[in-house]
Design an enzyme around this catalytic site. Structure first.
Site, short mmCIF file in Angstrom:
data_model
loop_
_atom_site.label_atom_id
_atom_site.label_comp_id
_atom_site.label_asym_id
_atom_site.label_seq_id
_atom_site.Cartn_x
_atom_site.Cartn_y
_atom_site.Cartn_z
N THR A 43 0.82 -1.21 0.00
CA THR A 43 0.00 0.00 0.00
C THR A 43 0.86 1.26 0.00
O THR A 43 0.59 2.21 -0.75
CB THR A 43 -0.95 0.01 1.22
OG1 THR A 43 -0.21 -0.35 2.39
CG2 THR A 43 -2.09 -0.96 1.03
N CYS A 44 1.91 1.28 0.81
CA CYS A 44 2.78 2.46 0.83
C CYS A 44 3.51 2.64 -0.49
O CYS A 44 3.81 3.77 -0.90
CB CYS A 44 3.78 2.37 1.98
SG CYS A 44 3.05 2.70 3.60
N SER A 45 3.79 1.54 -1.17
CA SER A 45 4.44 1.64 -2.48
C SER A 45 3.56 2.42 -3.45
O SER A 45 4.03 3.33 -4.15
CB SER A 45 4.74 0.24 -3.04
OG SER A 45 5.66 -0.45 -2.21
N PHE A 48 3.30 6.15 -2.39
CA PHE A 48 4.47 6.95 -2.76
C PHE A 48 4.41 7.33 -4.24
O PHE A 48 4.75 8.46 -4.62
CB PHE A 48 5.76 6.19 -2.46
CG PHE A 48 6.36 6.53 -1.13
CD1 PHE A 48 7.70 6.87 -1.02
CD2 PHE A 48 5.59 6.50 0.03
CE1 PHE A 48 8.27 7.18 0.22
CE2 PHE A 48 6.15 6.81 1.27
CZ PHE A 48 7.48 7.15 1.36
N ARG A 121 -1.51 3.96 9.84
CA ARG A 121 -1.42 4.62 8.53
C ARG A 121 -2.06 6.00 8.67
O ARG A 121 -3.18 6.26 8.23
CB ARG A 121 -2.12 3.77 7.46
CG ARG A 121 -1.78 4.18 6.05
CD ARG A 121 -2.37 3.22 5.04
NE ARG A 121 -1.82 1.88 5.18
CZ ARG A 121 -0.64 1.51 4.72
NH1 ARG A 121 0.14 2.38 4.10
NH2 ARG A 121 -0.20 0.28 4.89
#
Length: 208
Positions: A43-45, A48, A121
């Site tokens: 998810t963070c990928s 970003f 998050r």
């Protein structure tokens, strides 16, 4: 520590991806987005990748962007290489990695109920007076919408400057609403182009 709307933003010193920094000095009296991230996270990928495309839009709003993690520098560095190769993403915003957890804990990002060190998050919008203007926390399995956060940034910047309110779907340039505390006589004087009155508490004007 839990930060809520109106809370004062704590200060800290750290080594960032752009060199040594002191948070309050780095802010420089500007708006800011500060968010938690986890390296090697699907998810963070994707977050970003999206945030990098929006970074200039945040800067155009006078907002700085800072990501904070509890990962080792080596882990984040390897992950950034993956982002470059897999998603053609090279983040230009500032990152702080703090495996000790001190900085994330100061910002209220640490999930103290987890058996292992884990981050909520969470994303914060910080006003120029270094107070929290917005908080947002998603489940770790769901990516945050940085487009929505950008929309909210524009909204809170507007309402910080003008006595207006924005709707749930407001975007820059659309009509806004007047707070019930503003007398009708004052409203008509402030907005001679017209005040659309649907109800005494629901009055609409062009965006100032």
């Amino acid at each position: 520590m839990t930060l809520t709307v109106g809370s004062a933003l704590p200060d800290f010193e750290a080594i960032s991806s752009h060199g040594p920094m002191r948070l309050h000095d780095w802010l420089g009296g500007e708006w800011a987005l500060i968010f938690a991230f986890k390296a090697m996270s699907p998810t963070c990928s994707t977050e970003f990748a999206v945030l990098e495309t929006l970074h200039k839009a945040y800067e155009a709003c006078g907002a700085r962007v800072l990501g904070v993690s509890i990962d080792m520098d080596e882990t984040v560095s390897a992950w950034l290489g993956d982002l470059r190769d897999a998603l053609d993403c090279t983040p230009s915003f500032t990152l702080v990695n703090d495996p000790s957890g001190a900085v994330p804990r100061l910002l209220g990002f640490i999930d103290e109920t987890a058996s292992q060190a884990s981050l909520y998050r969470t994303a914060l919008l910080v006003a120029p007076d270094r107070r929290i203007a917005m908080t947002l926390t998603y489940p770790v399995t769901n990516g945050r919408s940085f487009s929505e956060i950008l929309r909210t940034l524009k909204a809170v910047e507007l309402t910080a400057q003008r006595k207006v309110a924005t709707s749930s779907t407001w975007t820059d340039g659309q009509p806004v609403m007047l707070p019930p505390s503003l007398a009708q006589e004052q409203a008509e004087a402030m907005y001679p182009q017209g005040v659309k009155v649907l109800r005494p508490y629901l009055r609409i004007v062009a965006q100032p």
